[in-house]
Motif scaffolding. Sequence first.
Motif, short mmCIF file in Angstrom:
data_model
loop_
_atom_site.label_atom_id
_atom_site.label_comp_id
_atom_site.label_asym_id
_atom_site.label_seq_id
_atom_site.Cartn_x
_atom_site.Cartn_y
_atom_site.Cartn_z
N GLY A 178 0.73 -1.26 0.02
CA GLY A 178 -0.07 0.01 -0.12
C GLY A 178 0.87 1.08 -0.11
O GLY A 178 1.80 1.50 -0.86
N GLY A 179 0.50 2.09 0.99
CA GLY A 179 1.31 3.35 1.15
C GLY A 179 2.57 3.34 1.70
O GLY A 179 3.47 4.23 1.87
N ARG A 180 3.09 1.94 2.34
CA ARG A 180 4.19 1.58 3.00
C ARG A 180 5.38 1.29 2.41
O ARG A 180 5.27 0.44 1.52
CB ARG A 180 4.00 0.51 4.40
N VAL A 181 6.46 2.01 2.77
CA VAL A 181 7.72 1.24 2.07
C VAL A 181 8.62 0.37 3.07
O VAL A 181 9.12 1.31 4.09
CB VAL A 181 8.53 2.52 1.64
N GLY A 182 8.76 -0.54 2.91
CA GLY A 182 9.78 -1.37 3.88
C GLY A 182 11.15 -1.24 3.83
O GLY A 182 11.58 -0.22 3.18
N GLU A 183 11.88 -1.58 5.11
CA GLU A 183 13.41 -1.45 4.80
C GLU A 183 13.92 -2.15 3.91
O GLU A 183 13.62 -3.10 3.20
CB GLU A 183 13.84 -2.13 6.28
N LEU A 184 15.16 -1.59 3.28
CA LEU A 184 16.09 -2.37 2.53
C LEU A 184 16.63 -3.56 3.09
O LEU A 184 17.37 -3.41 4.12
CB LEU A 184 17.19 -1.39 1.91
N VAL A 185 16.41 -4.59 2.04
CA VAL A 185 17.12 -5.81 2.62
C VAL A 185 17.90 -6.44 1.57
O VAL A 185 17.43 -6.10 0.22
CB VAL A 185 16.30 -6.74 3.29
N PRO A 186 19.31 -7.03 1.80
CA PRO A 186 19.91 -7.60 0.46
C PRO A 186 19.16 -9.03 0.01
O PRO A 186 19.05 -9.58 0.68
CB PRO A 186 21.28 -7.96 1.28
N TRP A 187 18.56 -8.60 -1.16
CA TRP A 187 17.80 -9.81 -1.85
C TRP A 187 18.68 -10.81 -2.98
O TRP A 187 18.52 -12.04 -2.70
CB TRP A 187 16.97 -9.08 -2.63
N VAL A 188 19.74 -9.96 -3.45
CA VAL A 188 20.59 -11.03 -4.17
C VAL A 188 21.90 -10.49 -3.97
O VAL A 188 22.14 -9.27 -4.40
CB VAL A 188 20.36 -10.89 -5.74
N ARG A 189 22.99 -11.28 -3.15
CA ARG A 189 24.14 -10.62 -2.95
C ARG A 189 25.23 -10.94 -3.89
O ARG A 189 24.83 -12.06 -5.05
CB ARG A 189 24.47 -11.56 -1.45
#
Length: 311
Positions: A156-167
């Motif tokens: 929705g309007g929320r932006v989550g934290e950045l997480v390393p998805w592909v290292r």
Amino acid sequence: MKTLLAAATAVLTVLTVGAPRSGPVDVRPDTYVVSTEPGVLPEGIAVTPAGTMYVTSSATGAVYRGDVRRPGLRPFLAAGVGGRTSAAGVRVDHRGRIFVAGWTTGALFVHAPDGTLLARRDAAPGAALNDLAVTGDAVYVTDSATGTLWRAALDGGRVGELVPWVRAADFPAAPVFLNGIVTDAPGRLALVAEQGEERLFRVDLAARTATEVEVTSGRMGADGLLLAGHRLYGVVNEPDGAGGWRFVVNRADLGPGLRTARVVERSHPVGVDRSPTTLARDADRLLWVDSQLFAATPTPPFTVTEVPGLR
């Protein structure tokens, strides 16, 4: 002079008589002035379906805004807001939110359509967030410094934290300089350019796996990427044969599953004095950013121009 005037009048008469009466012709500039101030060094570009153009400054972090029907852009997001002192890739989602990759700040910035800062999401120390792609449920950001593909969930309007998805270790070969990124329409696959070794990776975003795309007949280790169906466009730099570099847009046809790419067409080249970086589509034409990043003496005005010889 009279001969020229008579000829011009005749041409005008022919054009007026023969022109369709469906409405005014939509004539758009072939050059846009981002800024006349020194040291701006523009980098990223986004053009919305309505014709709003956003251009970032890698040197200051400012974001400029304009309309594709007018030749000049104006400052929109001031440099330094929220700590944004540098900026690279920029994208706009279906809500009109502006996502900015903060380059050497190591942060992702999200702004409302009116410019209000909605979120700042930081990656690991030392990250250099370069380009990004927005899907229905996430934003993916390339990190040129660490070779990581980062993800922030969108709910929705929320932006989550950045997480390393592909290292970096998850790629077939450790990336030297991750750069451009695009995703397919469903948001399941990404194509990510590795500019240091001129490679293109296919990333399965659900499985979090990466494989190398087989690229033939040209380069696709691009700065900016643009995906249109099974056509992939990329801004690449290549030797000019005289000890220097030139910049072109290559167009590749993609094979089934985005596993292969064959370069079939290219734009006319330009030199390092312009150093184009990223590109965007506006209707039936391509635009790219004349960054001047590698120019001997970057000189205003800083511009966005039509890509010559390719659509």
